[in-house]
Design an enzyme around this catalytic site. Sequence first.
Site, mmCIF file in Angstrom:
data_model
loop_
_atom_site.group_PDB
_atom_site.id
_atom_site.type_symbol
_atom_site.label_atom_id
_atom_site.label_comp_id
_atom_site.label_asym_id
_atom_site.label_seq_id
_atom_site.Cartn_x
_atom_site.Cartn_y
_atom_site.Cartn_z
ATOM 1 N N THR A 150 0.783 -1.228 0.000
ATOM 2 C CA THR A 150 0.000 0.000 0.000
ATOM 3 C C THR A 150 0.823 1.292 0.000
ATOM 4 O O THR A 150 2.000 1.311 0.315
ATOM 5 C CB THR A 150 -0.975 0.004 1.201
ATOM 6 O OG1 THR A 150 -1.529 -1.303 1.357
ATOM 7 C CG2 THR A 150 -2.088 0.963 1.007
ATOM 8 N N ASP A 153 -6.656 -10.959 0.445
ATOM 9 C CA ASP A 153 -7.268 -10.271 1.587
ATOM 10 C C ASP A 153 -8.579 -10.928 2.008
ATOM 11 O O ASP A 153 -9.144 -10.601 3.055
ATOM 12 C CB ASP A 153 -7.522 -8.791 1.260
ATOM 13 C CG ASP A 153 -6.342 -7.913 1.636
ATOM 14 O OD1 ASP A 153 -5.377 -8.420 2.245
ATOM 15 O OD2 ASP A 153 -6.370 -6.709 1.333
ATOM 16 N N SER A 166 -10.585 -4.747 3.658
ATOM 17 C CA SER A 166 -9.332 -4.000 3.645
ATOM 18 C C SER A 166 -9.111 -3.342 5.006
ATOM 19 O O SER A 166 -10.042 -3.196 5.799
ATOM 20 C CB SER A 166 -9.396 -2.913 2.564
ATOM 21 O OG SER A 166 -8.284 -2.044 2.646
ATOM 22 N N SER A 167 -7.863 -2.937 5.248
ATOM 23 C CA SER A 167 -7.529 -2.135 6.424
ATOM 24 C C SER A 167 -7.195 -0.698 6.064
ATOM 25 O O SER A 167 -6.845 0.093 6.944
ATOM 26 C CB SER A 167 -6.327 -2.750 7.153
ATOM 27 O OG SER A 167 -6.633 -4.039 7.603
ATOM 28 N N GLY A 226 0.649 -0.234 5.217
ATOM 29 C CA GLY A 226 1.094 -1.083 6.304
ATOM 30 C C GLY A 226 0.217 -2.271 6.635
ATOM 31 O O GLY A 226 0.265 -2.780 7.753
ATOM 32 N N GLY A 227 -0.622 -2.749 5.707
ATOM 33 C CA GLY A 227 -1.457 -3.900 5.995
ATOM 34 C C GLY A 227 -2.411 -3.628 7.136
ATOM 35 O O GLY A 227 -2.914 -2.518 7.305
#
Length: 599
Positions: free
Chosen positions: A417, A457, A482-483, A505-506
């Site tokens: 990301t 994901d 998603s985050s 950063g996931g």
Amino acid sequence: MPSTHKALSAITAALALALLASCASTDAAFTYTVPQQPEGASGYTDKPGWSTHTFAVAAANPLATDAGYQILKAGGSAIDAAIAVQMVLTLVEPQSSGIGGGAFLLHFDGRAVEAFDGRETAPAAATETLFLKPDGKPMAFMEGVVGGRSVGVPGTVRMLHMAHQAHGKLPWAQLFAPAIALAEQGFKVSARLNTLLAAEQALRKDPVALAYFYDPAGQPWPVGHVLKNPELAQVLRALASSGPSALYQGPVAQAVVDKVRAHPSNPGLLSMADMAAYQPKKRAALCSDYAAQGRSYRLCGFPPPSSGAIAIAQTLGILQHTPAGTLPLADGLPSAPWLHLYTEAARLAFADRAQYVADPDFVDPPAGTWMSLLEPSYLAQRAQLIGAQSMKVAKPGVPGATKTSYAPMPNQPEYGTSHISIVDAQGHAVAMTTTIEDAFGARQMVKGFLLNNELTDFSFAPTDASGTPIANRVQPGKRPRSSMSPTLVFDQATGKLLMSAGSPGGALIIHYTGKTLYGTLNWGLNAQQAIKLPNFGTTNGPTLLEQKRFPAATVDALKAMGHEVRELDMTSGLQAIQATASGYFGGADPRREGMVMGD
């Protein structure tokens, strides 16, 4: 004007005009000049923050930031600048985002906040067994990532076109000029890209990527090597002249589909029909109230399929029912008592995230609304579960007294990301987080760009051991959870924009962004100071601390409270722009090569 821009020299205007003239539909009113190309650091480089008066743009690479700056300088809107930034990031930060991936974009037009959803979708032929092995057990994560299996229908380009149709000021074609020029003339390989290429193994197995990213001896191109990408330039020219159809139909789409389906060991299911059918969505932003230091704020983030805004608002909301607000920084760092409260609140938020959050077109929210997870009475009830000792692993709650028919999703890696924050001369703002998921995505290169591995994901396991389905399982046409947490902050009383922020950063995006919000709103730090704070968090397991950033006494105190502490690299890539009395102040993460520019 920041001194960083003053240091940038240009090639001749005639060359820029020639480049633009060859880009169909481009008006010579905007002439892009190629800056000197800095070799951004890969480790930790302290940054001062940047003050501007009229507008500001923050992105993860200096060349991308400069492209957005030049668009804003030419009178472009925040959306215009975001498009130019994204196209340059596709070239210079290929490991993180690009036209082969997806994005969430929040936009404030001076009156309302809109959420543009460009998340990838699962192919129509995908089933919930996509990531199961023949014995019925889930694949190892990297087994799913590398190849065609993990590639979802990319959404970024169509989403950006939708946003541009609503809020663009400069012609669509002009916005591609910076990336086209850099792709054709070349850009210098940065230290970060070189470092990541050196550590990467799976990318080398794709012959196209190997020939582009590595020298004939198989070594990554050295820092400062001028890397050209004529294939990407050709795709960008087609997008500039023909719009998104140049990616979603025709020879480029066919090349993407062929690459996915013909992978020798891990083929995927993507089809031409999937590409042509993709549509971005406009959603209602998820906004919640937050009070800190006697002032009331409105935090606006992205709704599901992102879990970011809900998890951040839950964590901060639960903390408001604890003594956290009375705990200042200790010697400039979060203290052990505060970290205990924060990570316990985060465990509760992540438990709810695993239980409830998925694509809202497939999964109903608990109690009929996602806001049920943010009800003050529910957050107060959850806060009562925090004690003197760590709960280690929290269980999901039951908001609105409505039980769910889904099983919690097991923990699974998330990566990748990039984040872009922009405020234009009209005070309109963008917070956009954009991704291809893991570093270098599916490790498949087509026409000069990398394909995403976004389908990883989804939960690899479609059900729990008893057969109860998991909300975030694979389904055809579905968007994976998603985050990503693009965030806009407003003064609740006046509606004035106060900040645009976000990070890569996931799953830890939630904590990186939450840290920046807490640091500015509760501890009174400026954006750069808040970004610089050491990172911390949990995904409802061990307590994670950025290594070498906390004193041993803090670690020992957390262990005494029952925390299983793990110290590790936590490489955020935060960008934030906050409003000041005289204009704006921008911050960029010292852990990456981003910067802020503006007038």
